[in-house]
Design a protein around this motif. Structure first.
Motif, short mmCIF file in Angstrom:
data_model
loop_
_atom_site.label_atom_id
_atom_site.label_comp_id
_atom_site.label_asym_id
_atom_site.label_seq_id
_atom_site.Cartn_x
_atom_site.Cartn_y
_atom_site.Cartn_z
N ALA A 51 0.83 -1.21 0.00
CA ALA A 51 0.00 0.00 0.00
C ALA A 51 0.86 1.25 0.00
O ALA A 51 0.57 2.22 -0.72
N VAL A 52 1.93 1.24 0.80
CA VAL A 52 2.83 2.40 0.84
C VAL A 52 3.47 2.62 -0.53
O VAL A 52 3.54 3.76 -1.02
N ILE A 108 -3.10 8.60 17.50
CA ILE A 108 -2.01 7.97 16.75
C ILE A 108 -1.50 8.92 15.67
O ILE A 108 -0.28 9.06 15.46
N THR A 109 -2.41 9.59 14.96
CA THR A 109 -1.98 10.48 13.87
C THR A 109 -1.37 11.77 14.39
O THR A 109 -0.31 12.20 13.93
N VAL A 235 -5.64 -4.92 4.08
CA VAL A 235 -5.12 -4.51 5.39
C VAL A 235 -6.24 -4.50 6.42
O VAL A 235 -6.13 -5.09 7.50
N VAL A 236 -7.35 -3.83 6.10
CA VAL A 236 -8.45 -3.72 7.06
C VAL A 236 -9.13 -5.06 7.28
O VAL A 236 -9.43 -5.45 8.40
N GLY A 237 -9.37 -5.78 6.19
CA GLY A 237 -10.04 -7.07 6.31
C GLY A 237 -9.22 -8.09 7.06
O GLY A 237 -9.74 -8.82 7.94
N ASP A 238 -7.93 -8.18 6.75
CA ASP A 238 -7.07 -9.14 7.45
C ASP A 238 -6.87 -8.73 8.91
O ASP A 238 -6.71 -9.59 9.78
N ALA A 239 -6.87 -7.41 9.17
CA ALA A 239 -6.80 -6.96 10.56
C ALA A 239 -8.02 -7.44 11.34
O ALA A 239 -7.91 -7.86 12.50
N LYS A 240 -9.19 -7.40 10.70
CA LYS A 240 -10.39 -7.91 11.36
C LYS A 240 -10.31 -9.43 11.54
O LYS A 240 -10.76 -9.98 12.54
N LEU A 267 -2.74 -1.08 13.40
CA LEU A 267 -2.55 -1.88 12.19
C LEU A 267 -3.07 -1.16 10.96
O LEU A 267 -2.40 -1.10 9.92
N VAL A 268 -4.27 -0.58 11.06
CA VAL A 268 -4.88 0.07 9.92
C VAL A 268 -4.09 1.30 9.48
O VAL A 268 -4.00 1.62 8.28
N LEU A 269 -3.47 2.00 10.44
CA LEU A 269 -2.75 3.23 10.13
C LEU A 269 -1.28 2.98 9.76
O LEU A 269 -0.54 3.93 9.53
N LEU A 270 -0.87 1.72 9.71
CA LEU A 270 0.51 1.43 9.34
C LEU A 270 0.92 1.98 7.97
O LEU A 270 2.02 2.52 7.82
N PRO A 271 0.06 1.86 6.92
CA PRO A 271 0.47 2.41 5.62
C PRO A 271 0.79 3.90 5.68
O PRO A 271 1.79 4.36 5.12
#
Length: 368
Positions: A51-52, A108-109, A235-240, A267-271
């Motif tokens: 994603a990055v 976090i941000t 990312v979001v789905g696998d995090a769930k 996890l979601v904000l990692l990218p």
């Protein structure tokens, strides 16, 4: 953006997001053994890195501040979908999920990503330089959105808890969406130069963030945009998918249930975190701050309207008001942010202060 954008996409950044989504489809809603959870976690990490990469390709094509906006909005839209899905299926235990997730994203941000960006930028050339006009406007918008959506409900006259009445929730949703839309219009239109990287003398640097690399072709950029969305879904789905394992670990560690939201938000904000860190290392601190504050703003400005709409069919109260400890941390973050942003220059001290605030948030979330 990146020091070298290749005209052809690297194979792994194209394959991993697709495989991660396939794995998501195969594992969604199922109880998974430990080995499968480990595989999902590995693909989750790969999807974050992919994603990055794709976000940087798209950003290099469209220039700033559009590039930062693409990643911030894409992550937030999918995050909102995840929150609504969990609230629909989670019952009473998700009444405070929107509040906990949005507050975690703001902390976090505004402390983690912002503090890390300032620290890396200052380490590179002693002082991190950015545009105080654009960054100050973004911070003011974040503070206003957070106060309207997370602070005001604590002091309403509701008898069932820190929540809005239907009319109040509607106003907060409309105001949040309108304010976010106004900010995007200013950021990408009339005052776009306020959100471009600046040099030490205050002049605008290369808007693409990389003066020696040719922009990718339109075909490459479109392909990266599609793969970026696929990667973010993964990312979001696998995090769930791994969240039950996270919940079990949190319970085993005797941590509060709300701490699961902190882990998922991380996890979601990692990218965005990785993208901001890369930009700061390239002496493009303004891009990093655009990502940090833009993500916080989108998290509130898009989540609250979506939750307000979803509340039509959601049962039970929607708890949005913060508690005393959270209010204190939010107020301290706002005050510290103002003192950091106003000069337009920051040292490692300011970066360290914000990172300590993030550490305090995580510690108090684990030990309230």
């Amino acid at each position: 953006m990146a020091a070298l954008i290749r005209p052809r996409l690297s194979d792994w950044t194209s394959v991993v997001p697709v495989l991660a989504v396939v794995l998501l489809a195969l594992t969604w809603g199922r109880e998974l053994p430990g080995i499968v959870v480990a595989v999902v976690a590995a693909f989750l990490a790969g999807a974050v890195l992919a994603a990055v990469h794709h976000a940087e390709v798209v950003a290099h094509k469209v220039g700033e501040p559009y590039g930062s906006l693409v990643l911030a909005v894409a992550v937030t839209v999918i995050e909102v979908a995840l929150i609504v899905t969990l609230m629909i299926s989670g019952g009473d235990k998700t009444q405070a999920l929107a509040r906990d997730t949005v507050f975690a994203a703001v902390m976090i941000t505004c402390n983690g990503i912002l503090g890390l960006s300032l620290l890396l930028g200052a380490l590179r050339r002693r002082v991190a330089v950015f545009n105080p006009e654009g960054t100050g406007g973004a911070l003011a918008t974040v503070a206003t959105l957070a106060t309207l959506s997370l602070v005001v409900p604590t002091f309403t006259t509701s008898k069932t808890g820190p929540e809005f009445s239907p009319a109040q929730l509607t106003f907060a949703a409309v105001a949040s969406l309108a304010l976010y839309g106004l900010f995007v219009m200013v950021q990408t239109g009339r005052h776009r130069d306020y959100f471009l990287s600046v040099t030490s003398d205050g002049s605008v640097a290369d808007s693409d963030g990389d003066g020696h690399a040719d922009p990718p072709t339109t075909r490459t950029a479109v392909t990266s945009l599609v793969l970026l969305l696929v990667a973010l879904v993964a990312v979001v789905g696998d995090a769930k998918t791994v969240s039950p394992t996270i919940e079990a670990g949190v319970a085993a560690a005797n941590l509060p249930q709300s701490f699961v939201g902190v882990v998922i938000a991380l996890l979601v904000l990692l990218p965005e975190t990785l993208a901001a860190a890369r930009a700061a290392r390239r002496d493009r601190v303004q891009i990093s701050l655009n990502l940090a504050l833009g993500s916080a703003m989108a998290s509130i400005g898009l989540t609250i309207p979506a939750i307000a709409l979803a509340s039509i069919w959601l049962e039970g109260p929607l708890l949005l008001g913060l508690g005393g400890t959270q209010l204190t941390l939010l107020a301290l973050t706002a005050v510290t942010g103002v003192l950091t942003v106003v000069p337009g220059r920051a040292t490692v001290l300011q970066g360290g202060v914000h990172l300590v605030l993030l550490a305090a948030f995580v510690f108090l979330a684990a030990s309230p």
